[in-house]
Write a protein that holds these residues in place. Structure first.
Motif, mmCIF file in Angstrom:
data_model
loop_
_atom_site.group_PDB
_atom_site.id
_atom_site.type_symbol
_atom_site.label_atom_id
_atom_site.label_comp_id
_atom_site.label_asym_id
_atom_site.label_seq_id
_atom_site.Cartn_x
_atom_site.Cartn_y
_atom_site.Cartn_z
ATOM 1 N N GLU A 1 1.596 22.733 0.934
ATOM 2 C CA GLU A 1 1.159 23.844 1.770
ATOM 3 C C GLU A 1 1.678 23.682 3.195
ATOM 4 N N VAL A 2 1.838 24.807 3.876
ATOM 5 C CA VAL A 2 2.196 24.774 5.295
ATOM 6 C C VAL A 2 1.078 24.077 6.071
ATOM 7 N N GLY A 3 1.446 23.164 6.948
ATOM 8 C CA GLY A 3 0.466 22.391 7.703
ATOM 9 C C GLY A 3 0.162 21.035 7.098
ATOM 10 N N ALA A 4 0.658 20.773 5.889
ATOM 11 C CA ALA A 4 0.410 19.487 5.237
ATOM 12 C C ALA A 4 1.182 18.380 5.954
ATOM 13 N N PRO A 5 0.611 17.171 6.030
ATOM 14 C CA PRO A 5 1.335 16.065 6.666
ATOM 15 C C PRO A 5 2.535 15.628 5.836
ATOM 16 N N ALA A 6 3.520 15.080 6.511
ATOM 17 C CA ALA A 6 4.737 14.617 5.840
ATOM 18 C C ALA A 6 5.299 13.426 6.599
ATOM 19 N N THR A 7 6.019 12.588 5.861
ATOM 20 C CA THR A 7 6.671 11.421 6.446
ATOM 21 C C THR A 7 8.134 11.449 6.047
ATOM 22 N N GLU B 1 8.374 19.695 10.761
ATOM 23 C CA GLU B 1 8.562 19.623 12.209
ATOM 24 C C GLU B 1 8.000 18.307 12.735
ATOM 25 N N ALA B 2 8.802 17.593 13.528
ATOM 26 C CA ALA B 2 8.383 16.295 14.072
ATOM 27 C C ALA B 2 8.736 16.223 15.552
ATOM 28 N N ASP B 3 7.941 15.446 16.286
ATOM 29 C CA ASP B 3 8.168 15.293 17.717
ATOM 30 C C ASP B 3 9.447 14.490 17.971
ATOM 31 N N ASN B 4 10.207 14.931 18.971
ATOM 32 C CA ASN B 4 11.443 14.235 19.342
ATOM 33 C C ASN B 4 11.651 14.356 20.848
ATOM 34 N N ALA B 5 10.558 14.055 21.594
ATOM 35 C CA ALA B 5 10.588 14.247 23.045
ATOM 36 C C ALA B 5 11.685 13.420 23.705
ATOM 37 N N GLU B 6 11.947 12.239 23.179
ATOM 38 C CA GLU B 6 12.997 11.398 23.753
ATOM 39 C C GLU B 6 14.378 11.721 23.207
ATOM 40 N N GLY C 1 16.472 3.625 8.869
ATOM 41 C CA GLY C 1 15.228 2.903 8.646
ATOM 42 C C GLY C 1 14.062 3.394 9.477
ATOM 43 N N ALA C 2 14.307 4.239 10.454
ATOM 44 C CA ALA C 2 13.224 4.757 11.298
ATOM 45 C C ALA C 2 12.340 5.702 10.483
ATOM 46 N N THR C 3 11.028 5.672 10.793
ATOM 47 C CA THR C 3 10.062 6.535 10.118
ATOM 48 C C THR C 3 9.526 7.569 11.098
ATOM 49 N N VAL C 4 9.462 8.810 10.642
ATOM 50 C CA VAL C 4 9.030 9.923 11.489
ATOM 51 C C VAL C 4 7.864 10.628 10.806
ATOM 52 N N GLN C 5 6.812 10.903 11.582
ATOM 53 C CA GLN C 5 5.670 11.648 11.078
ATOM 54 C C GLN C 5 5.773 13.100 11.531
ATOM 55 N N GLY C 6 5.403 14.020 10.647
ATOM 56 C CA GLY C 6 5.468 15.427 11.005
ATOM 57 C C GLY C 6 4.564 16.261 10.117
ATOM 58 N N THR C 7 4.683 17.560 10.235
ATOM 59 C CA THR C 7 3.918 18.499 9.419
ATOM 60 C C THR C 7 4.845 19.568 8.860
ATOM 61 N N VAL C 8 4.463 20.082 7.705
ATOM 62 C CA VAL C 8 5.243 21.151 7.077
ATOM 63 C C VAL C 8 5.023 22.436 7.868
ATOM 64 N N ARG C 9 6.098 23.042 8.362
ATOM 65 C CA ARG C 9 5.955 24.272 9.152
ATOM 66 C C ARG C 9 6.458 25.510 8.419
ATOM 67 N N PHE C 10 7.259 25.307 7.362
ATOM 68 C CA PHE C 10 7.826 26.460 6.669
ATOM 69 C C PHE C 10 8.163 26.100 5.232
ATOM 70 N N ILE C 11 7.809 27.002 4.309
ATOM 71 C CA ILE C 11 8.223 26.910 2.909
ATOM 72 C C ILE C 11 8.807 28.268 2.548
ATOM 73 N N SER C 12 10.037 28.265 2.090
ATOM 74 C CA SER C 12 10.708 29.530 1.810
ATOM 75 C C SER C 12 9.967 30.316 0.723
ATOM 76 N N PRO C 13 9.784 31.619 0.923
ATOM 77 C CA PRO C 13 9.133 32.438 -0.110
ATOM 78 C C PRO C 13 10.046 32.770 -1.279
ATOM 79 N N THR C 14 11.342 32.528 -1.125
ATOM 80 C CA THR C 14 12.290 32.844 -2.192
ATOM 81 C C THR C 14 13.137 31.608 -2.512
ATOM 82 N N ALA C 15 13.542 31.502 -3.760
ATOM 83 C CA ALA C 15 14.336 30.362 -4.218
ATOM 84 C C ALA C 15 15.818 30.612 -3.982
ATOM 85 N N ASP C 16 16.556 29.526 -3.824
ATOM 86 C CA ASP C 16 18.011 29.618 -3.756
ATOM 87 C C ASP C 16 18.534 30.080 -5.117
#
Length: 389
Positions: free
Chosen positions: A246-252, A284-289, A258-273
């Motif tokens: 679901e949109v808003g679900a946590p993701a890693t 979407e994950a923070d990348n301030a630096e 080797g770096a690990t990034v934490q984020g959240t699901v912001r978009f899931i396409s309504p149509t398939a390729d």
């Protein structure tokens, strides 16, 4: 450790054990079928004593005898309870800038100044390049003078109309000419403003093809600006799994370095390729630096709710005659049952499997030496209670 690597090792070990068991049975059967000679001489030639023959005969009898005549074997079991396990879906993807804009010239002119180079960071509104003014400044002054003239004409027409010397039509005409002069002045002002090409948002100049002295026409490329904060990790999820996220679900996301990034699901396409029947997903994950670059390979783990599962050590797993991975359990009548399982995750303490009942009494020692339906003698591990289904 990579889940696929662990699963491959487990299956390889089980396969070797399975094949070895079959070889052992064949060797025992061949030894039993060989005709016996004069006892001591034949045993000495074969390098075996009477004790070895007895053990071979007992092993063969245990494996080949009918179920009701087999010797009851002793196994050790342990009772395992299913626990809620956070399900994850693995998706292979890549990083992607949240915004990418190609700046193009909105006016014609020669490049007379460059403010920023490729690779430099810019803030919204920072100038990147400036084009030559040409005759635009002269046209601006001309427009201002015309406005002044039209204002005088309009004011005179209003006064004369008030005394009856001018018609309302003449006043309207003077007013229209004044408005046209003001519009012309605004067009020139806009053209002059467009001579300075500015960054539309904070970002980095990824491409800047123009050089000092180059002549640009309207629509020619000037620079490409990318925004990497936040950063997106994008991938494609199968049609069987898209409903679990679901949109808003946590993701890693684990990057290739080797770096690990934490984020959240912001978009899931309504149509398939249309070609792959998969759905685009964006994390979407923070990348301030701005350390994470665009286009880096990543392994995305998406949270997909919880499901009951059992945590086991890989040594407990075995194979049936069809090569299916599973465990051997004991029911209330002390009969052996093979239950196939699916390895859904792994961690430092073992593997998580699905496919077992809530409570399962699993054979932990001796599972390779018993068969489906065989009655066994059970010795439970310390602390394990009788909770068999």
């Amino acid at each position: 450790m990579n889940r696929s690597f662990i699963i491959a090792i487990v299956i390889a070990v089980l396969a070797v054990g399975w094949l070895a068991t079959g070889v052992f049975r064949d060797e025992i059967a061949q030894a039993i079928e060989q005709p016996s000679g004069d006892g001591a001489a034949e045993a000495q030639a074969a390098g075996e004593g009477d004790a070895g023959d007895d053990r071979a005969e007992r092993a063969t009898a245990a494996l080949t005898a009918p179920a009701e005549d087999r010797e009851i074997m002793r196994v050790q079991t342990e009772v395992f309870e299913a626990r809620p396990h956070a399900m994850e879906i693995g998706v292979r993807g890549r990083t992607e800038s949240v915004r990418t804009v190609d700046l193009r010239a909105e006016a014609e002119g020669k490049v007379v100044k460059l403010y920023k180079a490729k690779g430099e960071t810019v803030k919204a509104g920072d100038p990147i390049a400036r084009l030559s003014t040409e005759d635009r400044e002269a046209r601006r002054l001309e427009a201002l003078a015309l406005i002044e003239q039209r204002e005088i004409e309009y004011n005179a027409a209003v006064k004369l109309a008030a005394k009856g010397y001018k018609s309302e039509t003449s006043v309207a005409t003077a007013r229209a000419l004044l408005d046209a002069a003001r519009a012309a002045q605004k067009r020139v002002a806009v053209e002059i403003e467009q001579l300075t090409i500015r960054a539309p948002f904070d970002g980095v100049i990824a491409v800047r093809p123009i050089q000092l002295g180059a002549f640009l026409r309207i629509g020619d490329p000037v620079a490409t600006i990318v925004d990497r904060d936040p950063i997106l990790i994008v991938g494609n999820i199968s049609e069987r799994e898209v409903g679990l996220v679901e949109v808003g679900a946590p993701a890693t996301a684990r990057l290739v370095d080797g770096a690990t990034v934490q984020g959240t699901v912001r978009f899931i396409s309504p149509t398939a390729d249309a070609s792959t029947r998969t759905f685009r997903i964006e994390v979407e994950a923070d990348n301030a630096e701005r350390r994470i670059r665009d286009g880096v390979t990543a392994e995305i783990q998406l949270a997909a709710g919880e499901a009951p599962a059992h945590r086991l050590t890989p040594a407990i797993l075995t194979l049936n005659d069809q090569g299916d991975v599973g465990v051997r359990t004991v029911d209330r009548e002390r009969r052996v049952r093979f239950r196939p399982v699916e390895i859904i995750a792994d961690d430092a303490d073992g593997v998580w499997v699905a496919g077992l009942p809530q409570t399962a009494e699993i054979i932990t020692v001796g599972q390779e030496y018993v068969r489906e339906g065989q009655t066994v003698e059970v010795a439970r591990a310390a602390g394990s209670q009788d909770q068999r289904p």
